[in-house]
Design a protein around this motif. Structure first.
Motif, short mmCIF file in Angstrom:
data_model
loop_
_atom_site.label_atom_id
_atom_site.label_comp_id
_atom_site.label_asym_id
_atom_site.label_seq_id
_atom_site.Cartn_x
_atom_site.Cartn_y
_atom_site.Cartn_z
N PHE A 1 0.68 -1.32 -0.20
CA PHE A 1 0.20 0.02 0.00
C PHE A 1 1.06 1.40 -0.04
CE2 PHE A 1 -2.94 3.04 2.06
CZ PHE A 1 -4.18 2.75 1.25
N LEU A 2 1.94 1.03 0.64
CA LEU A 2 2.75 2.20 0.71
C LEU A 2 4.09 2.39 -0.33
CD1 LEU A 2 3.21 2.39 4.59
CD2 LEU A 2 1.82 3.80 2.92
N ASP A 3 3.98 1.51 -1.47
CA ASP A 3 4.85 1.49 -2.37
C ASP A 3 4.79 2.78 -3.30
OD1 ASP A 3 6.08 -0.93 -1.50
OD2 ASP A 3 5.03 -1.99 -2.86
N GLY A 4 3.97 3.37 -3.46
CA GLY A 4 3.62 4.53 -4.36
C GLY A 4 4.07 5.79 -3.91
N ILE A 5 4.57 5.75 -2.66
CA ILE A 5 5.19 7.07 -1.89
C ILE A 5 6.60 6.92 -1.80
CG2 ILE A 5 3.17 7.84 -0.92
CD1 ILE A 5 3.79 6.59 1.77
N GLY A 6 7.12 6.05 -2.20
CA GLY A 6 8.76 5.83 -2.32
C GLY A 6 9.49 5.40 -1.12
N LEU A 7 8.91 4.99 -0.04
CA LEU A 7 9.32 4.57 1.20
C LEU A 7 9.97 3.09 1.17
CD1 LEU A 7 6.71 5.89 3.87
CD2 LEU A 7 8.89 6.69 3.31
N PHE A 8 9.58 2.23 0.37
CA PHE A 8 9.98 0.90 0.05
C PHE A 8 10.58 0.58 -1.09
CE2 PHE A 8 7.14 0.75 3.80
CZ PHE A 8 7.68 -0.38 4.54
N PRO A 9 11.73 -0.11 -1.17
CA PRO A 9 12.09 -1.13 -0.09
C PRO A 9 12.97 -0.35 0.69
CG PRO A 9 13.24 -1.42 -2.07
CD PRO A 9 12.09 -0.64 -2.48
N LEU A 10 13.04 -0.95 1.82
CA LEU A 10 13.91 -0.10 3.08
C LEU A 10 15.26 -0.96 3.14
CD1 LEU A 10 11.73 0.41 6.28
CD2 LEU A 10 12.62 2.19 4.59
N ASN A 11 16.48 -0.27 3.22
CA ASN A 11 17.84 -0.89 3.49
C ASN A 11 18.11 -0.74 4.87
OD1 ASN A 11 18.21 -1.49 0.76
ND2 ASN A 11 18.47 0.55 0.36
N LEU A 12 18.04 -1.97 5.60
CA LEU A 12 18.21 -1.56 6.88
C LEU A 12 19.58 -2.68 7.38
CD1 LEU A 12 14.69 -2.69 8.09
CD2 LEU A 12 15.53 -0.47 8.20
N SER A 13 20.11 -2.23 8.58
CA SER A 13 21.54 -2.92 8.79
C SER A 13 21.60 -2.83 10.45
CB SER A 13 22.56 -2.46 7.98
OG SER A 13 22.72 -1.02 8.42
N GLY A 14 22.56 -4.02 10.87
CA GLY A 14 22.69 -3.93 12.41
C GLY A 14 24.26 -3.88 12.43
N VAL A 15 24.84 -3.31 13.20
CA VAL A 15 26.22 -3.56 13.43
C VAL A 15 26.75 -3.80 14.89
CG1 VAL A 15 28.38 -2.05 13.19
CG2 VAL A 15 26.72 -1.84 11.57
N ALA A 16 27.65 -4.90 14.95
CA ALA A 16 28.35 -5.01 16.44
C ALA A 16 29.70 -5.07 16.37
CB ALA A 16 27.69 -6.18 17.00
N VAL A 17 30.50 -4.60 17.41
CA VAL A 17 31.79 -4.65 17.55
C VAL A 17 32.15 -5.20 18.90
CG1 VAL A 17 33.83 -3.39 17.31
CG2 VAL A 17 32.02 -2.70 15.87
N MET A 18 32.98 -6.08 18.91
CA MET A 18 33.43 -6.78 20.50
C MET A 18 35.09 -6.97 20.16
SD MET A 18 30.42 -8.98 21.60
CE MET A 18 28.99 -8.47 21.96
N ARG A 19 35.57 -6.89 21.41
CA ARG A 19 37.10 -7.39 21.57
C ARG A 19 37.09 -8.63 21.40
NH1 ARG A 19 41.30 -4.35 22.73
NH2 ARG A 19 39.96 -2.53 23.41
N CYS A 20 37.92 -9.25 20.71
CA CYS A 20 38.55 -10.72 20.56
C CYS A 20 39.25 -11.07 21.77
CB CYS A 20 39.38 -10.88 19.30
SG CYS A 20 38.64 -10.47 17.73
N GLY A 21 38.70 -12.52 22.33
CA GLY A 21 39.43 -12.82 23.17
C GLY A 21 38.89 -12.50 24.65
N GLY A 22 37.86 -11.57 24.98
CA GLY A 22 37.56 -10.99 25.83
C GLY A 22 38.07 -10.05 26.64
#
Length: 132
Positions: free
Chosen positions: A111-132
């Motif tokens: 229904f919302l394709d006509g207003i240019g909102l979709f498709p959405l490019n989503l991402s998640g990022v995580a950073v952790m120290r190796c070896g704790g």
């Protein structure tokens, strides 16, 4: 109020509904799409976090499957074609591992394709120290 004025207003409710219904549907479908996009965003971040944790703890294992660990932590992402990228192969004690999950999310209702909102490019990022 006489009977004649009642019959003259008989179609007024149908006209009012025809004017208001598209606005109500737009609001309803907007709420549905926003809720779904928010759920996917939270799941992507959780998947990246779990993948980074797995890589940070198991970086010395010969068969390091960061993508599998990340995607198994977020079952809500099944069937969406999530891409998982990481730098776990260069993980050493004291360095950091970065895991990124991303997806191109199509509209669920269309229904919302006509207003240019979709498709959405989503991402998640995580950073952790190796070896704790």
């Amino acid at each position: 109020m006489d009977v004649k004025s009642k019959t003259n207003e008989r179609g007024a409710a149908a006209v009012e509904l025809a004017i208001i219904l598209p606005l109500l549907l737009l609001i309803l479908f907007g709420i549905i799409e926003f809720g779904r996009a928010y759920n996917v965003q939270v799941s992507l971040t959780q998947a990246a976090r779990e993948g980074a944790r797995y890589a940070a703890v198991h970086y010395q294992d010969g068969s390091l499957n960061v993508s599998g660990a990340a995607l198994s932590a977020a079952p809500a992402l099944d069937g969406l074609g999530v891409t998982v990228t990481n730098n776990a192969s260069s993980c050493a004690p004291g360095s950091s591992v970065k895991v990124t999950t991303s997806v191109t999310l199509p509209s669920m209702t269309g229904f919302l394709d006509g207003i240019g909102l979709f498709p959405l490019n989503l991402s998640g990022v995580a950073v952790m120290r190796c070896g704790g």
